[in-house]
Motif scaffolding. Structure first.
Motif, mmCIF file in Angstrom:
data_model
loop_
_atom_site.group_PDB
_atom_site.id
_atom_site.type_symbol
_atom_site.label_atom_id
_atom_site.label_comp_id
_atom_site.label_asym_id
_atom_site.label_seq_id
_atom_site.Cartn_x
_atom_site.Cartn_y
_atom_site.Cartn_z
ATOM 1 N N LEU A 1 0.841 -1.023 0.097
ATOM 2 C CA LEU A 1 -0.037 -0.099 0.085
ATOM 3 C C LEU A 1 0.961 1.066 -0.211
ATOM 4 C CD1 LEU A 1 -2.950 0.902 0.044
ATOM 5 C CD2 LEU A 1 -2.906 0.749 2.650
ATOM 6 N N ALA A 2 2.052 1.248 0.917
ATOM 7 C CA ALA A 2 2.940 2.361 0.651
ATOM 8 C C ALA A 2 3.452 2.749 -0.485
ATOM 9 C CB ALA A 2 4.053 2.035 2.027
ATOM 10 N N ASP A 3 3.689 1.655 -1.341
ATOM 11 C CA ASP A 3 4.266 1.814 -2.731
ATOM 12 C C ASP A 3 3.274 1.939 -3.801
ATOM 13 O OD1 ASP A 3 6.545 1.766 -4.111
ATOM 14 O OD2 ASP A 3 6.489 -0.495 -4.815
ATOM 15 N N SER A 4 2.156 2.162 -3.040
ATOM 16 C CA SER A 4 0.879 2.420 -4.304
ATOM 17 C C SER A 4 0.167 3.664 -3.886
ATOM 18 C CB SER A 4 -0.103 1.191 -4.291
ATOM 19 O OG SER A 4 0.577 -0.039 -4.533
ATOM 20 N N PRO A 5 0.526 4.743 -3.922
ATOM 21 C CA PRO A 5 0.183 5.856 -3.202
ATOM 22 C C PRO A 5 -0.987 6.599 -4.304
ATOM 23 C CG PRO A 5 2.248 6.520 -4.328
ATOM 24 C CD PRO A 5 2.091 4.986 -4.426
ATOM 25 N N TYR A 6 -1.371 5.736 -5.607
ATOM 26 C CA TYR A 6 -2.464 6.063 -6.340
ATOM 27 C C TYR A 6 -3.810 5.332 -5.753
ATOM 28 C CZ TYR A 6 -2.157 1.348 -7.901
ATOM 29 O OH TYR A 6 -2.254 -0.103 -7.709
ATOM 30 N N LEU A 7 -3.779 4.375 -4.921
ATOM 31 C CA LEU A 7 -5.132 3.754 -4.568
ATOM 32 C C LEU A 7 -5.870 4.554 -3.647
ATOM 33 C CD1 LEU A 7 -3.836 -0.004 -3.469
ATOM 34 C CD2 LEU A 7 -5.491 0.791 -5.257
ATOM 35 N N PRO A 8 -5.467 5.300 -2.694
ATOM 36 C CA PRO A 8 -6.569 6.089 -2.034
ATOM 37 C C PRO A 8 -7.586 6.698 -3.019
ATOM 38 C CG PRO A 8 -4.598 6.201 -0.915
ATOM 39 C CD PRO A 8 -4.214 5.604 -2.008
ATOM 40 N N ALA A 9 -7.216 7.347 -3.759
ATOM 41 C CA ALA A 9 -7.854 8.071 -4.800
ATOM 42 C C ALA A 9 -8.788 7.388 -5.899
ATOM 43 C CB ALA A 9 -6.878 9.003 -5.730
ATOM 44 N N VAL A 10 -8.052 6.082 -6.007
ATOM 45 C CA VAL A 10 -8.934 4.906 -6.778
ATOM 46 C C VAL A 10 -10.042 4.512 -6.020
ATOM 47 C CG1 VAL A 10 -8.689 2.790 -7.812
ATOM 48 C CG2 VAL A 10 -6.988 4.516 -8.420
ATOM 49 N N MET A 11 -9.732 4.144 -4.595
ATOM 50 C CA MET A 11 -10.770 3.575 -3.823
ATOM 51 C C MET A 11 -11.758 4.594 -3.474
ATOM 52 S SD MET A 11 -7.961 2.048 -1.170
ATOM 53 C CE MET A 11 -9.273 1.786 0.121
ATOM 54 N N LEU B 1 2.033 6.003 4.778
ATOM 55 C CA LEU B 1 3.332 6.862 4.699
ATOM 56 C C LEU B 1 3.970 6.806 3.370
ATOM 57 C CD1 LEU B 1 4.912 4.739 7.879
ATOM 58 C CD2 LEU B 1 4.069 7.161 7.682
ATOM 59 N N GLY B 2 3.232 6.073 2.529
ATOM 60 C CA GLY B 2 3.578 6.417 1.038
ATOM 61 C C GLY B 2 3.358 7.875 0.556
ATOM 62 N N GLN B 3 2.689 8.499 1.020
ATOM 63 C CA GLN B 3 2.200 9.805 0.762
ATOM 64 C C GLN B 3 3.498 10.671 0.827
ATOM 65 O OE1 GLN B 3 -0.065 12.472 3.333
ATOM 66 N NE2 GLN B 3 0.229 10.700 5.111
ATOM 67 N N TYR B 4 4.477 10.248 1.574
ATOM 68 C CA TYR B 4 5.645 10.981 1.637
ATOM 69 C C TYR B 4 6.895 10.853 0.668
ATOM 70 C CZ TYR B 4 3.854 11.804 6.583
ATOM 71 O OH TYR B 4 3.221 12.038 7.471
ATOM 72 N N GLY B 5 6.382 9.726 -0.440
ATOM 73 C CA GLY B 5 7.155 9.482 -1.566
ATOM 74 C C GLY B 5 8.178 8.287 -1.101
ATOM 75 N N LYS B 6 8.826 7.911 -2.124
ATOM 76 C CA LYS B 6 9.708 6.866 -2.011
ATOM 77 C C LYS B 6 10.813 7.152 -1.162
ATOM 78 C CE LYS B 6 8.564 4.972 -6.563
ATOM 79 N NZ LYS B 6 7.787 3.698 -5.894
ATOM 80 N N ALA B 7 11.241 8.286 -0.921
ATOM 81 C CA ALA B 7 12.215 8.652 -0.051
ATOM 82 C C ALA B 7 12.216 8.024 1.416
ATOM 83 C CB ALA B 7 12.860 10.277 0.264
ATOM 84 N N TYR B 8 10.763 8.054 1.680
ATOM 85 C CA TYR B 8 10.610 7.534 3.055
ATOM 86 C C TYR B 8 10.588 6.020 3.307
ATOM 87 C CZ TYR B 8 8.869 7.246 7.914
ATOM 88 O OH TYR B 8 8.613 7.070 9.214
ATOM 89 N N LEU B 9 10.130 5.525 2.081
ATOM 90 C CA LEU B 9 9.945 4.064 2.019
ATOM 91 C C LEU B 9 11.107 2.963 3.010
ATOM 92 C CD1 LEU B 9 8.129 3.379 -1.365
ATOM 93 C CD2 LEU B 9 7.178 3.690 0.773
ATOM 94 N N PRO B 10 12.305 3.472 3.109
ATOM 95 C CA PRO B 10 13.179 2.651 3.554
ATOM 96 C C PRO B 10 12.848 2.659 5.262
ATOM 97 C CG PRO B 10 14.321 3.956 1.978
ATOM 98 C CD PRO B 10 13.031 4.528 1.976
#
Length: 216
Positions: free
Chosen positions: A99-109, A161-170
Motif C-alpha cells: 500500500l505504501a508503494d501504491s500511493p494512487y490507491l486512495p484516490a482510486v478507492m 506513509l507512501g504519501q511522503y514519497g519513495k524517500a521515506y519507504l526505507p
C-alpha cells in the motif's frame, strides 16, 4: 510470427504501459488528471487510451480490481505461515508495504466508492482475516482483544506513509516494528478501550479517506 500476433502484442504492451503510467499520474494529480497527459506519458495517442478504456471510470475500475487481485495473491502466505504470529507479521508487512508503494490507491478507492457503493470485494477477505487472528490468539502470541479490523486500520496507517514519497519507504519498518510489539500478548498489556469497529464501517471509512461531517 503471424501478422495478427504483432498487433495483439502491441495492444497488450500499450495496455500495460497505460496502467503503469496511470498509477503514477493518479498518485501525483488524482484520478481526474487529464487523460491526454496519460497518453503523452505512455507515448501513445489519445485515441489509444480510449480504445483500451472507453472512459475514465473504466480505467479507475480496472486499477481497483487489479489491487483486489494483488490482495488475493497475498492471502495464501498469511494462511500458510508456519505460525499464527508469523501470519500476523506477514499481513502487516506485505500489505502495508504494498500500500505504501501504491500511493494512487486512495484516490482510486474513493472514486470506486462513489461510482458503485455496493461494490465491496474486500468483504471476501473477512473470513481469512478472522482466521489469521484466531490462530495467533489461540497459540497465545496475539493479544486477545485485537480484532482483524484493528489490524486493517494499522495496515491503512502504515500504508499511508507512501504519501511522503519513495524517500521515506526505507524507514516505514520502524513504525511496523513498534506496532508488532504492541500486538504481542503479554500479561501486562493495557486493555483496549471500547469495542472494535465493525468491518463494514471500516470499509466505508477507508474508501472515503476524508473527514466525515458531524451528525446533526
Amino acid at each position: 510470427m503471424s501478422s495478427s500476433q504483432s498487433p495483439r502484442r502491441d495492444a497488450r504492451r500499450n495496455h500495460e504501459r497505460l496502467l503503469v503510467e496511470a498509477k503514477q499520474l493518479f498518485a501525483e494529480r488524482g484520478v481526474d488528471a487529464p487523460l491526454d497527459e496519460l497518453a503523452a506519458r505512455a507515448g501513445v495517442g489519445a485515441g489509444t487510451v480510449y480504445r483500451h478504456f472507453p472512459n475514465r471510470d473504466a480505467l479507475v475500475r480496472e486499477l481497483y480490481d487489479a489491487a483486489v487481485t494483488d490482495l488475493h495473491d497475498f492471502a495464501p502466505q498469511f494462511l500458510g505461515a508456519e505460525t499464527g504470529w508469523l501470519g500476523i507479521e506477514l499481513w502487516l508487512e506485505l500489505v502495508s508495504g504494498w500500500l505504501a508503494d501504491s500511493p494512487y490507491l486512495p484516490a482510486v478507492m474513493r472514486r470506486v466508492a462513489e461510482l458503485d457503493p455496493k461494490h465491496r470485494p474486500a468483504t471476501e477477505f473477512v473470513p481469512m482475516m478472522d482466521a489469521v487472528v484466531a490462530r495467533a490468539q489461540a497459540e497465545g502470541s496475539l493479544r486477545r482483544d485485537v480484532t482483524a479490523v484493528d489490524l486493517s486500520v494499522m495496515v491503512d496507517m502504515l500504508g499511508s506513509l507512501g504519501q511522503y514519497g519513495k524517500a521515506y519507504l526505507p524507514y516505514w519498518r520502524r513504525q511496523l516494528t513498534v506496532m508488532l510489539d504492541g500486538l504481542r500478548a503479554r500479561p501486562d498489556v493495557t486493555p483496549l478501550p471500547g469495542e472494535g469497529q465493525a468491518f463494514d464501517e471500516f470499509h466505508d471509512m477507508s474508501h472515503a479517506k476524508g473527514p466525515t461531517p458531524p451528525n446533526g
